[in-house]
Write a protein that holds these residues in place. Structure first.
Motif, PDB file in Angstrom:
ATOM      1  N   CYS A  15       0.868  -1.179   0.000  1.00  0.00           N
ATOM      2  CA  CYS A  15       0.000   0.000   0.000  1.00  0.00           C
ATOM      3  C   CYS A  15       0.902   1.226   0.000  1.00  0.00           C
ATOM      4  O   CYS A  15       1.467   1.584   1.047  1.00  0.00           O
ATOM      5  N   SER A  76     -10.677   0.075  13.999  1.00  0.00           N
ATOM      6  CA  SER A  76     -10.083   0.818  12.887  1.00  0.00           C
ATOM      7  C   SER A  76      -8.935   1.700  13.384  1.00  0.00           C
ATOM      8  O   SER A  76      -9.066   2.397  14.393  1.00  0.00           O
ATOM      9  N   THR A  78      -5.514   4.274  11.782  1.00  0.00           N
ATOM     10  CA  THR A  78      -5.071   5.005  10.593  1.00  0.00           C
ATOM     11  C   THR A  78      -3.547   4.956  10.497  1.00  0.00           C
ATOM     12  O   THR A  78      -2.845   5.255  11.473  1.00  0.00           O
ATOM     13  N   LYS A  83      -6.995   4.120   6.353  1.00  0.00           N
ATOM     14  CA  LYS A  83      -7.748   3.444   7.412  1.00  0.00           C
ATOM     15  C   LYS A  83      -7.579   1.932   7.253  1.00  0.00           C
ATOM     16  O   LYS A  83      -7.771   1.377   6.165  1.00  0.00           O
ATOM     17  N   ARG A  99      -8.729  -5.026   5.864  1.00  0.00           N
ATOM     18  CA  ARG A  99      -9.467  -4.011   5.105  1.00  0.00           C
ATOM     19  C   ARG A  99      -8.644  -2.723   5.069  1.00  0.00           C
ATOM     20  O   ARG A  99      -8.159  -2.246   6.101  1.00  0.00           O
ATOM     21  N   GLU A 101      -8.693   1.277   3.495  1.00  0.00           N
ATOM     22  CA  GLU A 101      -9.554   2.305   2.887  1.00  0.00           C
ATOM     23  C   GLU A 101      -8.786   3.614   2.718  1.00  0.00           C
ATOM     24  O   GLU A 101      -8.129   4.086   3.655  1.00  0.00           O
ATOM     25  N   TYR A 102      -8.897   4.173   1.515  1.00  0.00           N
ATOM     26  CA  TYR A 102      -8.224   5.452   1.240  1.00  0.00           C
ATOM     27  C   TYR A 102      -9.024   6.214   0.189  1.00  0.00           C
ATOM     28  O   TYR A 102      -9.356   5.670  -0.872  1.00  0.00           O
ATOM     29  N   GLY A 104     -12.094   6.943   0.008  1.00  0.00           N
ATOM     30  CA  GLY A 104     -13.384   6.346  -0.330  1.00  0.00           C
ATOM     31  C   GLY A 104     -13.308   5.020  -1.041  1.00  0.00           C
ATOM     32  O   GLY A 104     -14.343   4.396  -1.306  1.00  0.00           O
ATOM     33  N   GLU A 105     -12.106   4.556  -1.378  1.00  0.00           N
ATOM     34  CA  GLU A 105     -11.935   3.255  -2.027  1.00  0.00           C
ATOM     35  C   GLU A 105     -11.517   2.223  -0.991  1.00  0.00           C
ATOM     36  O   GLU A 105     -10.678   2.503  -0.123  1.00  0.00           O
ATOM     37  N   VAL A 106     -12.093   1.026  -1.086  1.00  0.00           N
ATOM     38  CA  VAL A 106     -11.843  -0.012  -0.094  1.00  0.00           C
ATOM     39  C   VAL A 106     -11.303  -1.271  -0.779  1.00  0.00           C
ATOM     40  O   VAL A 106     -11.873  -1.758  -1.763  1.00  0.00           O
ATOM     41  N   CYS A 129     -16.439  -4.340  -0.248  1.00  0.00           N
ATOM     42  CA  CYS A 129     -15.243  -3.639  -0.739  1.00  0.00           C
ATOM     43  C   CYS A 129     -15.342  -3.378  -2.236  1.00  0.00           C
ATOM     44  O   CYS A 129     -16.230  -3.888  -2.918  1.00  0.00           O
ATOM     45  N   ASN A 130     -14.430  -2.574  -2.740  1.00  0.00           N
ATOM     46  CA  ASN A 130     -14.305  -2.335  -4.184  1.00  0.00           C
ATOM     47  C   ASN A 130     -13.381  -3.356  -4.835  1.00  0.00           C
ATOM     48  O   ASN A 130     -13.590  -3.762  -5.977  1.00  0.00           O
TER      49      ASN A 130
END
Length: 331
Positions: A15, A76, A78, A83, A99, A101-102, A104-106, A129-130
């Protein structure tokens, strides 16, 4: 995805926004670990983050000196603006989907998982998730698991039959996870339960985490005069064919694994009995899970990844194979 949260490089699944890896196979500064099996949790990371029940497992396997932090499921945190949370994967004690998240994308990295209930670990939790990064160890239509109650009944019937004939039962399973799941379903009214040392070491960790296992006795320290005729011995498959087995007298052997679904595997292992018992998701399970996550992008790792990816693309998913270094040794 608008912009990939995760990328694959020579060290593993990365990531870039959070500057961390998930289950890396080369030494990195920050490693998030899905579970304690050796192809996912490797030595040499500067810092480890995992679900709290995995902490002792990783310390036992990688060394007490590792820099490690445990986190509760569904909490959760950060990391550099990303996240992150861990969610039950149902594979072994402490196993997690991670999981990320950044903006709004998961994305969710499954690690290894199964959707059947298991009293020795938290049950699988579906995470929307996306992008879903899924394993594919048993992603072929021939792999569909029987109801677990039927499997457990079969193990106890085999043990009872051997005990009635005065033959010790040796059942092999992977040391971490599978052996404890086997122990949890044994009918101890049949006879005593013994274990191999490698299994007993992990049992201690499970018991400390509150997992209920039957009374077990380490077989290694018992002499050859011990009566094992009504007993069952839980051991890793590496014990098969070794002189360690001589102390048990007449024996019948069995192997508990998803690979036992294929008759040829049972023959090749020379086991007297095979039980189709897996801690991985089967064909129908992986398809249902992919659908239920709602993910539009499916990345597929170790196992029958090419076949599953091709199938999914034909069904309209945006799927691709990730060439990772995970394997299917933890069967």
């Amino acid at each position: 995805m608008k912009k990939d949260i995760l990328k694959l490089n020579k060290c593993g699944i990365y990531c870039p926004q959070g500057d961390f890896y998930i289950d890396p196979w080369k030494p990195v500064d920050n490693a998030l670990i899905t579970h304690g099996h050796s192809d996912h949790a490797r030595w040499g990371m500067k810092k480890y983050l995992c679900q709290k029940d995995s902490v002792e497992i990783l310390r036992t396997r990688l060394g007490k000196e590792i820099n490690i932090e445990g986190i509760e499921y569904n909490k959760s945190i950060t990391i550099n603006g990303v996240k992150v949370s861990f969610h039950p994967a149902g594979h072994i004690l402490g196993s997690s989907q991670i999981r990320v998240e950044y903006n709004g994308e998961v994305a969710v990295v499954s690690g290894d998982y199964k959707i059947q209930p298991d009293s020795t670990c938290a049950n699988f939790e579906l995470v929307k998730c996306n992008t879903f990064v899924t394993e594919s160890t048993f992603a072929l239509p021939i792999y569909n698991w029987d109801n677990e109650e039927k499997i457990f009944e079969g193990i106890n019937k085999w043990w009872q039959s051997n005990a009635d004939e005065g033959v010790a039962s040796i059942i092999y399973g992977y040391t971490l996870g599978k052996s404890q799941r086997i122990l949890s379903v044994l009918d101890t009214s049949i006879g005593p339960v013994y274990t191999h040392g490698a299994v007993e070491n992990i049992n201690e960790i499970y018991r400390k985490q509150g997992v209920k296992l039957p009374k077990t006795t380490l077989a290694t320290n018992l002499d050859n005069k011990t009566d094992f005729s009504k007993s069952i011995i839980v051991a890793p498959s590496s014990a098969d064919g070794t002189t360690w087995l001589r102390k048990f007298g007449d024996i019948s052997t069995a192997f508990a694994s998803g690979w036992m679904q294929v008759r040829g595997n049972k023959r090749r292992g020379n086991f007297d009995k095979g039980f189709v018992m897996s801690d991985h998701v089967d064909w129908c399970g992986v398809l249902d899970t992919i659908k239920d996550t709602g993910a539009e992008n499916i990345w597929i790792t170790h196992g029958y990844s090419d076949i599953l990816s091709r199938y999914l693309n034909e069904k309209g998913y945006n799927s691709k194979v990730l060439e990772t270094l995970f394997d299917d040794s933890d069967i």
